[in-house]
Design a protein around this motif. Structure first.
Motif, PDB file in Angstrom:
ATOM      1  N   ARG A 139       0.981  19.782  23.443  1.00 56.04           N
ATOM      2  CA  ARG A 139       0.361  20.143  24.708  1.00 56.04           C
ATOM      3  C   ARG A 139       1.014  19.325  25.838  1.00 56.04           C
ATOM      4  O   ARG A 139       1.195  18.115  25.684  1.00 56.04           O
ATOM      5  CB  ARG A 139      -1.139  19.831  24.645  1.00 56.04           C
ATOM      6  CG  ARG A 139      -1.910  20.386  25.845  1.00 56.04           C
ATOM      7  CD  ARG A 139      -3.396  20.488  25.517  1.00 56.04           C
ATOM      8  NE  ARG A 139      -3.935  19.214  25.054  1.00 56.04           N
ATOM      9  CZ  ARG A 139      -4.429  18.294  25.876  1.00 56.04           C
ATOM     10  NH1 ARG A 139      -4.469  18.511  27.173  1.00 56.04           N
ATOM     11  NH2 ARG A 139      -4.912  17.150  25.412  1.00 56.04           N
TER      12      ARG A 139
ATOM     13  N   HIS B 133       1.338  17.210  28.866  1.00 56.84           N
ATOM     14  CA  HIS B 133       0.480  16.257  29.564  1.00 56.84           C
ATOM     15  C   HIS B 133       0.911  16.182  31.035  1.00 56.84           C
ATOM     16  O   HIS B 133       2.056  16.512  31.368  1.00 56.84           O
ATOM     17  CB  HIS B 133       0.638  14.883  28.899  1.00 56.84           C
ATOM     18  CG  HIS B 133      -0.361  13.880  29.362  1.00 56.84           C
ATOM     19  ND1 HIS B 133      -0.122  13.044  30.418  1.00 56.84           N
ATOM     20  CD2 HIS B 133      -1.601  13.592  28.908  1.00 56.84           C
ATOM     21  CE1 HIS B 133      -1.182  12.263  30.594  1.00 56.84           C
ATOM     22  NE2 HIS B 133      -2.085  12.579  29.685  1.00 56.84           N
TER      23      HIS B 133
ATOM     24  N   LEU C  74       1.547  13.694  32.617  1.00 57.87           N
ATOM     25  CA  LEU C  74       2.631  12.694  32.675  1.00 57.87           C
ATOM     26  C   LEU C  74       4.003  13.366  32.515  1.00 57.87           C
ATOM     27  O   LEU C  74       4.966  13.004  33.181  1.00 57.87           O
ATOM     28  CB  LEU C  74       2.411  11.700  31.532  1.00 57.87           C
ATOM     29  CG  LEU C  74       3.112  10.363  31.625  1.00 57.87           C
ATOM     30  CD1 LEU C  74       2.588   9.595  32.810  1.00 57.87           C
ATOM     31  CD2 LEU C  74       2.859   9.582  30.343  1.00 57.87           C
ATOM     32  N   HIS C  75       4.055  14.378  31.624  1.00 58.33           N
ATOM     33  CA  HIS C  75       5.317  15.089  31.410  1.00 58.33           C
ATOM     34  C   HIS C  75       5.743  15.821  32.671  1.00 58.33           C
ATOM     35  O   HIS C  75       6.919  15.828  33.030  1.00 58.33           O
ATOM     36  CB  HIS C  75       5.174  16.089  30.251  1.00 58.33           C
ATOM     37  CG  HIS C  75       4.990  15.422  28.925  1.00 58.33           C
ATOM     38  ND1 HIS C  75       3.920  15.688  28.112  1.00 58.33           N
ATOM     39  CD2 HIS C  75       5.714  14.471  28.306  1.00 58.33           C
ATOM     40  CE1 HIS C  75       4.001  14.942  27.017  1.00 58.33           C
ATOM     41  NE2 HIS C  75       5.083  14.193  27.120  1.00 58.33           N
TER      42      HIS C  75
ATOM     43  N   LYS D   8       4.912  15.064  35.768  1.00 61.11           N
ATOM     44  CA  LYS D   8       5.334  14.070  36.752  1.00 61.11           C
ATOM     45  C   LYS D   8       6.762  13.630  36.463  1.00 61.11           C
ATOM     46  O   LYS D   8       7.590  13.533  37.347  1.00 61.11           O
ATOM     47  CB  LYS D   8       4.423  12.835  36.675  1.00 61.11           C
ATOM     48  CG  LYS D   8       3.173  12.921  37.515  1.00 61.11           C
ATOM     49  CD  LYS D   8       2.461  11.585  37.465  1.00 61.11           C
ATOM     50  CE  LYS D   8       1.172  11.600  38.230  1.00 61.11           C
ATOM     51  NZ  LYS D   8       0.484  10.313  38.129  1.00 61.11           N
TER      52      LYS D   8
ATOM     53  N   ARG E 281      10.256  13.980  38.593  1.00 59.20           N
ATOM     54  CA  ARG E 281      10.961  12.733  38.943  1.00 59.20           C
ATOM     55  C   ARG E 281      12.403  12.776  38.445  1.00 59.20           C
ATOM     56  O   ARG E 281      13.328  12.426  39.164  1.00 59.20           O
ATOM     57  CB  ARG E 281      10.219  11.547  38.329  1.00 59.20           C
ATOM     58  CG  ARG E 281      10.481  10.246  39.037  1.00 59.20           C
ATOM     59  CD  ARG E 281       9.526   9.198  38.595  1.00 59.20           C
ATOM     60  NE  ARG E 281       9.834   8.672  37.268  1.00 59.20           N
ATOM     61  CZ  ARG E 281       9.096   7.749  36.644  1.00 59.20           C
ATOM     62  NH1 ARG E 281       7.997   7.295  37.216  1.00 59.20           N
ATOM     63  NH2 ARG E 281       9.423   7.295  35.467  1.00 59.20           N
TER      64      ARG E 281
ATOM     65  N   PHE F 191       4.180   2.327  25.839  1.00 60.29           N
ATOM     66  CA  PHE F 191       4.137   3.762  26.107  1.00 60.29           C
ATOM     67  C   PHE F 191       4.873   4.539  25.026  1.00 60.29           C
ATOM     68  O   PHE F 191       4.411   5.563  24.544  1.00 60.29           O
ATOM     69  CB  PHE F 191       4.756   4.056  27.470  1.00 60.29           C
ATOM     70  CG  PHE F 191       4.942   5.528  27.713  1.00 60.29           C
ATOM     71  CD1 PHE F 191       3.839   6.347  27.905  1.00 60.29           C
ATOM     72  CD2 PHE F 191       6.201   6.101  27.725  1.00 60.29           C
ATOM     73  CE1 PHE F 191       3.991   7.707  28.104  1.00 60.29           C
ATOM     74  CE2 PHE F 191       6.353   7.452  27.926  1.00 60.29           C
ATOM     75  CZ  PHE F 191       5.251   8.259  28.110  1.00 60.29           C
TER      76      PHE F 191
ATOM     77  N   ALA G  63       2.323  10.289  24.572  1.00 61.41           N
ATOM     78  CA  ALA G  63       1.477  10.671  25.712  1.00 61.41           C
ATOM     79  C   ALA G  63       0.766  11.992  25.470  1.00 61.41           C
ATOM     80  O   ALA G  63      -0.309  12.232  25.993  1.00 61.41           O
ATOM     81  CB  ALA G  63       2.328  10.765  26.970  1.00 61.41           C
TER      82      ALA G  63
ATOM     83  N   PRO H 141      -4.871  11.718  26.178  1.00 61.82           N
ATOM     84  CA  PRO H 141      -5.176  12.498  27.365  1.00 61.82           C
ATOM     85  C   PRO H 141      -5.266  11.665  28.653  1.00 61.82           C
ATOM     86  O   PRO H 141      -5.279  12.206  29.738  1.00 61.82           O
ATOM     87  CB  PRO H 141      -6.529  13.138  27.037  1.00 61.82           C
ATOM     88  CG  PRO H 141      -7.159  12.209  26.070  1.00 61.82           C
ATOM     89  CD  PRO H 141      -6.042  11.586  25.297  1.00 61.82           C
ATOM     90  N   GLN H 142      -5.372  10.349  28.546  1.00 62.79           N
ATOM     91  CA  GLN H 142      -5.527   9.528  29.751  1.00 62.79           C
ATOM     92  C   GLN H 142      -4.185   9.361  30.472  1.00 62.79           C
ATOM     93  O   GLN H 142      -3.153   9.170  29.831  1.00 62.79           O
ATOM     94  CB  GLN H 142      -6.043   8.137  29.389  1.00 62.79           C
ATOM     95  CG  GLN H 142      -7.515   8.154  29.026  1.00 62.79           C
ATOM     96  CD  GLN H 142      -8.021   6.765  28.757  1.00 62.79           C
ATOM     97  OE1 GLN H 142      -7.288   5.924  28.256  1.00 62.79           O
ATOM     98  NE2 GLN H 142      -9.258   6.530  29.088  1.00 62.79           N
ATOM     99  N   THR H 143      -4.214   9.462  31.784  1.00 66.51           N
ATOM    100  CA  THR H 143      -3.005   9.249  32.571  1.00 66.51           C
ATOM    101  C   THR H 143      -2.714   7.758  32.623  1.00 66.51           C
ATOM    102  O   THR H 143      -3.601   6.953  32.864  1.00 66.51           O
ATOM    103  CB  THR H 143      -3.215   9.774  34.007  1.00 66.51           C
ATOM    104  OG1 THR H 143      -3.572  11.133  33.913  1.00 66.51           O
ATOM    105  CG2 THR H 143      -1.947   9.637  34.827  1.00 66.51           C
ATOM    106  N   ILE H 144      -1.448   7.439  32.351  1.00 72.20           N
ATOM    107  CA  ILE H 144      -1.076   6.023  32.389  1.00 72.20           C
ATOM    108  C   ILE H 144      -0.891   5.605  33.833  1.00 72.20           C
ATOM    109  O   ILE H 144      -0.100   6.199  34.564  1.00 72.20           O
ATOM    110  CB  ILE H 144       0.206   5.787  31.579  1.00 72.20           C
ATOM    111  CG1 ILE H 144      -0.076   6.068  30.106  1.00 72.20           C
ATOM    112  CG2 ILE H 144       0.744   4.383  31.776  1.00 72.20           C
ATOM    113  CD1 ILE H 144       1.127   6.037  29.225  1.00 72.20           C
TER     114      ILE H 144
ATOM    115  N   ASP I 283       2.493   5.119  36.614  1.00 73.98           N
ATOM    116  CA  ASP I 283       3.594   6.054  36.403  1.00 73.98           C
ATOM    117  C   ASP I 283       3.744   6.890  37.671  1.00 73.98           C
ATOM    118  O   ASP I 283       3.080   7.893  37.858  1.00 73.98           O
ATOM    119  CB  ASP I 283       3.306   6.941  35.201  1.00 73.98           C
ATOM    120  CG  ASP I 283       4.586   7.569  34.696  1.00 73.98           C
ATOM    121  OD1 ASP I 283       5.366   6.848  34.056  1.00 73.98           O
ATOM    122  OD2 ASP I 283       4.800   8.759  34.979  1.00 73.98           O
TER     123      ASP I 283
END
Lengths: 54, 328
Positions: A5, A7, A9-10, A12, A16, B16, B21, B25-28, B31
């Motif tokens: 899935r 995230h 973060l991926h 972002k 970047r 990390f 990740a 599910p939590q955003t680090i 970042d």
């Protein structure tokens, strides 16, 4: 369907990384452009002349 | 401190990498997005740097190849941005206290302070070396001095020490047209010195007018501002004093090669209005200001933005007309 899935973060990091890639390409363009301008307009001639004079 | 920062960052990265990740599910926190790194460069300040450096470069009697001129302005802007990042690294503690700056990337926790330092140092080196390679090493040295002046002299030393901090900080913002001129010619002249003086003397009345009607939280952060250390009455006198000197310098520019008919007319009208505004501010007391909600101070502040932009635009127009040989 993807096994992993995506995230937030991926997402972002993808934007970047894309921006960094664009910056690197721009840097290459700038260095290439400056080199072409300097070579064609004789910008390096003064350096070569002074080195030959030594 | 640098080694500790790098070690801490490496530790974060290791943690990390060890935890996928996609399973967490939590955003680090920390970042950052690309925009956060760009925000470190203070893009709004960079626009002033770009514009004034461009005018300085174009007003110079010698012309550069358009691509070299573009690169020169770009490198000056990157140098300005680098000093902004270094400023945010050093000032993270007071930025966190003030409402206006609390959401900046470092105090908000989106970017690590050490990352801001690394970015600032890397871009400083890059901009100085590339400006030197593209134009000349005098311009590069002046850019390096500007970064040093803003970061070390202003940010680290004088900002938290003297109420004249705005005056000193203004000097750092005043260098770009001088660097632009030097990039084109390789030397100094009266014209870029007057352009420097124009921004240098403009900065204090501009910011002190703002300080009069903005209930600043600099006091909470321990940054001495003239309105607090010397009082509002004294600040009003300071505004008038600096505005009169500014007007004299701005009019003097009209008699140099950088000034022409357009600049002369612009300077005459704008300085008359600006001095009138400063006199009005000096005559007012706090009761009047509270009654009309600082209408004169706000008007003066807004006009100061137009004032600087119009002066440099007039120099740009005159230098363009001169190149096109319109007035010859």
């Amino acid at each position: 369907m993807s096994l992993v899935r995506e995230h937030d973060l991926h997402k972002k990091r993808r934007s970047r990384n894309a921006a960094v890639a664009l910056l690197l390409v721009s840097l290459i363009g700038i260095v290439l452009g400056l080199t072409l301008v300097k070579v064609t307009s004789g910008g390096f001639e003064a350096v070569v002349t002074s080195q030959e004079g030594r | 401190m640098w080694a500790v920062g790098v070690a801490a960052r490496a530790s974060d990265l290791w943690e990390f990498q060890m935890s996928d990740a996609s399973l967490n599910p939590q955003t680090i926190s920390g970042d950052a997005e690309f925009g956060d790194y760009f925000a470190l460069l203070k893009p709004r300040v960079m626009t002033l740097v770009v514009f004034t450096a461009f005018v300085g470069l174009l007003a110079a009697p010698m012309s550069l190849h358009p691509f070299v001129a573009f690169c020169a302005v770009l490198f000056i802007a990157i140098g300005g941005g680098a000093s902004g990042a270094l400023n945010m690294w050093w000032d993270a503690d007071i930025d966190a206290v003030m409402r206006r700056t609390a959401n900046r990337p470092v105090p908000a926790g989106r970017v690590d302070a050490q990352e801001a330092l690394a970015l600032g140092l890397a871009l400083s080196g890059f901009s100085v070396i590339f400006l030197g390679l593209a134009t000349n090493w005098s311009a590069a040295a002046l850019l390096a001095f500007t970064i040093f002046f803003y970061v070390v002299i202003y940010t680290m030393w004088l900002k938290r020490w003297t109420p004249q901090n705005i005056v000193i900080g203004g000097a750092a913002g005043a260098f770009p047209p001088m660097i632009g001129w030097m990039a084109a010619t390789g030397g100094f002249a009266l014209e870029p010195v007057l352009m420097f003086a124009l921004i240098f003397m403009w900065t204090p009345p501009h910011f002190w007018a703002l300080a009069l009607f903005m209930r600043s939280d600099y006091d909470d952060a321990g940054v001495p501002m003239l309105t607090v250390t010397h009082g509002r009455r004294s600040t009003r006198k300071h505004i008038l004093f600096y505005t009169i000197i500014l007007a004299a310098l701005a009019l003097a520019m009209a008699f140099t090669s950088a000034g022409g008919y357009v600049y002369g007319a612009t300077a005459l009208v704008l300085n008359a209005i600006f001095v009138k505004g400063a006199i009005d501010i000096a005559r007012r007391d706090e009761e009047q200001c509270e009654a009309d909600n600082f209408v004169v101070e706000k008007k003066f502040f807004r006009f100061s933005l137009l004032y600087l932009f119009a002066h440099f635009t007039a120099i740009l127009i005159d230098s363009t007309l001169l190149r096109l040989e319109v007035f010859i």
